[in-house]
Write a protein that holds these residues in place. Structure first.
Motif, PDB file in Angstrom:
ATOM      1  N   UNK A 193       0.832  -1.206   0.000  1.00 13.08           N
ATOM      2  CA  UNK A 193       0.000   0.000   0.000  1.00 13.08           C
ATOM      3  C   UNK A 193       0.868   1.259   0.000  1.00 13.08           C
ATOM      4  N   UNK A 194       1.935   1.246   0.785  1.00 10.87           N
ATOM      5  CA  UNK A 194       2.841   2.399   0.831  1.00 10.87           C
ATOM      6  C   UNK A 194       3.439   2.661  -0.545  1.00 10.87           C
ATOM      7  N   UNK A 195       3.942   1.628  -1.186  1.00 12.33           N
ATOM      8  CA  UNK A 195       4.604   1.783  -2.480  1.00 12.33           C
ATOM      9  C   UNK A 195       3.617   2.185  -3.569  1.00 12.33           C
ATOM     10  N   UNK A 196       2.439   1.577  -3.581  1.00 12.05           N
ATOM     11  CA  UNK A 196       1.453   1.930  -4.600  1.00 12.05           C
ATOM     12  C   UNK A 196       0.927   3.350  -4.396  1.00 12.05           C
ATOM     13  N   UNK A 197       0.902   3.817  -3.164  1.00 11.73           N
ATOM     14  CA  UNK A 197       0.433   5.185  -2.924  1.00 11.73           C
ATOM     15  C   UNK A 197       1.336   6.217  -3.590  1.00 11.73           C
ATOM     16  N   UNK A 198       2.585   5.814  -3.889  1.00 12.02           N
ATOM     17  CA  UNK A 198       3.531   6.688  -4.589  1.00 12.02           C
ATOM     18  C   UNK A 198       3.533   6.446  -6.099  1.00 12.02           C
ATOM     19  N   UNK A 199       2.647   5.564  -6.574  1.00 18.76           N
ATOM     20  CA  UNK A 199       2.589   5.268  -7.990  1.00 18.76           C
ATOM     21  C   UNK A 199       3.577   4.208  -8.435  1.00 18.76           C
ATOM     22  N   UNK A 200       4.102   3.411  -7.489  1.00 20.82           N
ATOM     23  CA  UNK A 200       5.069   2.365  -7.793  1.00 20.82           C
ATOM     24  C   UNK A 200       4.368   1.012  -7.924  1.00 20.82           C
ATOM     25  N   UNK A 201       5.009   0.083  -8.620  1.00 17.56           N
ATOM     26  CA  UNK A 201       4.431  -1.241  -8.852  1.00 17.56           C
ATOM     27  C   UNK A 201       4.936  -2.210  -7.793  1.00 17.56           C
ATOM     28  N   UNK A 202       4.022  -2.783  -7.027  1.00 18.86           N
ATOM     29  CA  UNK A 202       4.383  -3.732  -5.965  1.00 18.86           C
ATOM     30  C   UNK A 202       3.378  -4.873  -5.967  1.00 18.86           C
ATOM     31  N   UNK A 203       3.881  -6.094  -5.955  1.00 16.45           N
ATOM     32  CA  UNK A 203       2.999  -7.259  -5.951  1.00 16.45           C
ATOM     33  C   UNK A 203       3.198  -8.085  -4.676  1.00 16.45           C
ATOM     34  N   UNK A 204       2.166  -8.835  -4.327  1.00 22.43           N
ATOM     35  CA  UNK A 204       2.139  -9.687  -3.131  1.00 22.43           C
ATOM     36  C   UNK A 204       2.675 -11.058  -3.530  1.00 22.43           C
ATOM     37  N   UNK A 205       3.622 -11.573  -2.759  1.00 17.34           N
ATOM     38  CA  UNK A 205       4.225 -12.868  -3.044  1.00 17.34           C
ATOM     39  C   UNK A 205       3.931 -13.823  -1.891  1.00 17.34           C
ATOM     40  N   UNK A 224       8.495 -24.938   9.898  1.00 19.37           N
ATOM     41  CA  UNK A 224       8.497 -23.838   8.952  1.00 19.37           C
ATOM     42  C   UNK A 224       7.056 -23.387   8.703  1.00 19.37           C
ATOM     43  N   UNK A 225       6.890 -22.337   7.923  1.00 22.80           N
ATOM     44  CA  UNK A 225       5.554 -21.763   7.810  1.00 22.80           C
ATOM     45  C   UNK A 225       5.322 -21.182   6.428  1.00 22.80           C
ATOM     46  N   UNK A 226       4.041 -21.058   6.073  1.00 19.09           N
ATOM     47  CA  UNK A 226       3.691 -20.274   4.905  1.00 19.09           C
ATOM     48  C   UNK A 226       4.083 -18.825   5.185  1.00 19.09           C
ATOM     49  N   UNK A 227       4.485 -18.128   4.154  1.00 17.71           N
ATOM     50  CA  UNK A 227       5.025 -16.789   4.370  1.00 17.71           C
ATOM     51  C   UNK A 227       4.527 -15.864   3.265  1.00 17.71           C
ATOM     52  N   UNK A 228       4.703 -14.578   3.449  1.00 16.31           N
ATOM     53  CA  UNK A 228       4.325 -13.584   2.452  1.00 16.31           C
ATOM     54  C   UNK A 228       5.323 -12.440   2.482  1.00 16.31           C
ATOM     55  N   UNK A 229       5.606 -11.904   1.307  1.00 13.96           N
ATOM     56  CA  UNK A 229       6.509 -10.765   1.214  1.00 13.96           C
ATOM     57  C   UNK A 229       6.128  -9.928  -0.002  1.00 13.96           C
ATOM     58  N   UNK A 230       7.000  -9.044  -0.437  1.00 14.84           N
ATOM     59  CA  UNK A 230       6.677  -8.022  -1.433  1.00 14.84           C
ATOM     60  C   UNK A 230       7.689  -8.089  -2.572  1.00 14.84           C
ATOM     61  N   UNK A 231       7.224  -7.832  -3.787  1.00 24.21           N
ATOM     62  CA  UNK A 231       8.111  -7.701  -4.935  1.00 24.21           C
ATOM     63  C   UNK A 231       7.841  -6.358  -5.603  1.00 24.21           C
ATOM     64  N   UNK A 232       8.898  -5.610  -5.902  1.00 19.97           N
ATOM     65  CA  UNK A 232       8.773  -4.246  -6.417  1.00 19.97           C
ATOM     66  C   UNK A 232       9.491  -4.133  -7.755  1.00 19.97           C
TER      67      UNK A 232
END
Length: 291
Positions: A193-205, A224-232
């Protein structure tokens, strides 16, 4: 690094389920830095239909239908994956973030058109003044994008506490900001949300993360666990993955399952059922490094 990944999801129902259909993202995807060498998916009871296909984002998705009455469903996915760490990237070699945002607005070329779909708000990533203010702290005018991405990743790690049970997948990012608490999905949505608010492309991984046991203790199976991070999207490096939960740029200890606009596009297992009543879910993941 090569990994054996085993994922087991168990659904226990209060009553009998007469019919259920499930949509799953459990098969890792091939990427420039990841190669899937083997994959198997199974379920108990056996489904009458189990088929795989590529979804809109190029992820592997599986659809499964069960018609046998059951009070428990067990889904198992096993993968053998080879992951390569990206080369070194000098943060100062990235252009200022405003220039990247301007390129995305112009969207000339297939790569930019593909990236542009990750610029806008989505159901789990609502944009607004609160996330914009947070983004501007880490990315003031003129800052190289990769340098700002690293700063924002550290800022979320420093200012927010990892705590389960205080949010759910429907918790908006504005509430996460107020609580200063959440889990990996919350922090990924917040950073996007922070990155997209600046007009940048960010996807959920979505994927898995290799965990390390305390020194002198053996690894626990299923720890171990399921995880989530960001790709820009960050030229000239292409897509750069960052993990705000652990304050790092992703190297070779993350296994990528799927990516999309937010969690809703890549949920590991979702679906509907007839009957069953209330239910409980338990998930066990084991990421084993192979020599």
């Amino acid at each position: 690094m090569r990994y054996s990944v085993k994922h087991r999801s168990t659904f226990g129902y209060a009553g009998k389920v007469a019919l259920s259909h499930h949509h799953m993202h459990l098969r890792p995807r091939d990427t420039p830095w990841q190669r899937v060498q083997d994959y198997q998916l199974s379920a108990e009871p056996s489904p009458v239909l189990l088929q795989e296909r590529k979804d809109f984002f190029g992820n592997w998705a599986a659809d499964m239908t069960l018609q046998e009455p059951h009070r428990q469903l067990v889904v198992k996915a096993s993968s053998l994956v080879e992951v390569t760490a990206p080369g070194k990237r000098n943060p100062k070699e990235a252009p200022p973030w405003e220039r990247v945002a301007a390129q995305l607005r112009a969207a000339r070329g297939a790569e930019l058109v593909d990236a542009q779909q990750f610029v806008f708000g989505s159901p789990h990533v609502l944009l607004g003044e609160e996330v914009l203010a947070l983004a501007q702290e880490a990315l003031p005018p003129g800052r190289p994008l990769l340098e700002g991405l690293i700063a924002l990743t550290s800022q979320i790690y420093r200012d927010f506490t990892y705590k389960g049970g205080v949010t759910d997948i429907y918790t908006p990012v504005t509430e996460v900001i107020r609580k200063k608490q959440g889990v990996c999905q919350d922090f990924a949505h917040l950073q996007i949300a922070c990155l997209r608010s600046l007009g940048l492309a960010a996807r959920y991984v979505s994927g898995y993360l290799l965990t390390h046991p305390p020194e002198g203790q053996p690894r626990r199976i299923g720890a171990d666990a399921s995880h989530a991070w960001v790709s820009v999207w960050c030229p000239p490096f292409g897509w750069v993955d960052a993990d705000p939960t652990n304050d790092l740029l992703v190297a070779d200890e993350h296994v990528t399952l799927a990516w999309g606009r937010d969690y809703g596009d890549v949920s590991p297992i979702t679906g509907f059922m007839v009957g069953g009543g209330s239910h409980q879910v338990s998930v066990g993941v084991d990421v084993l490094p192979l020599r």
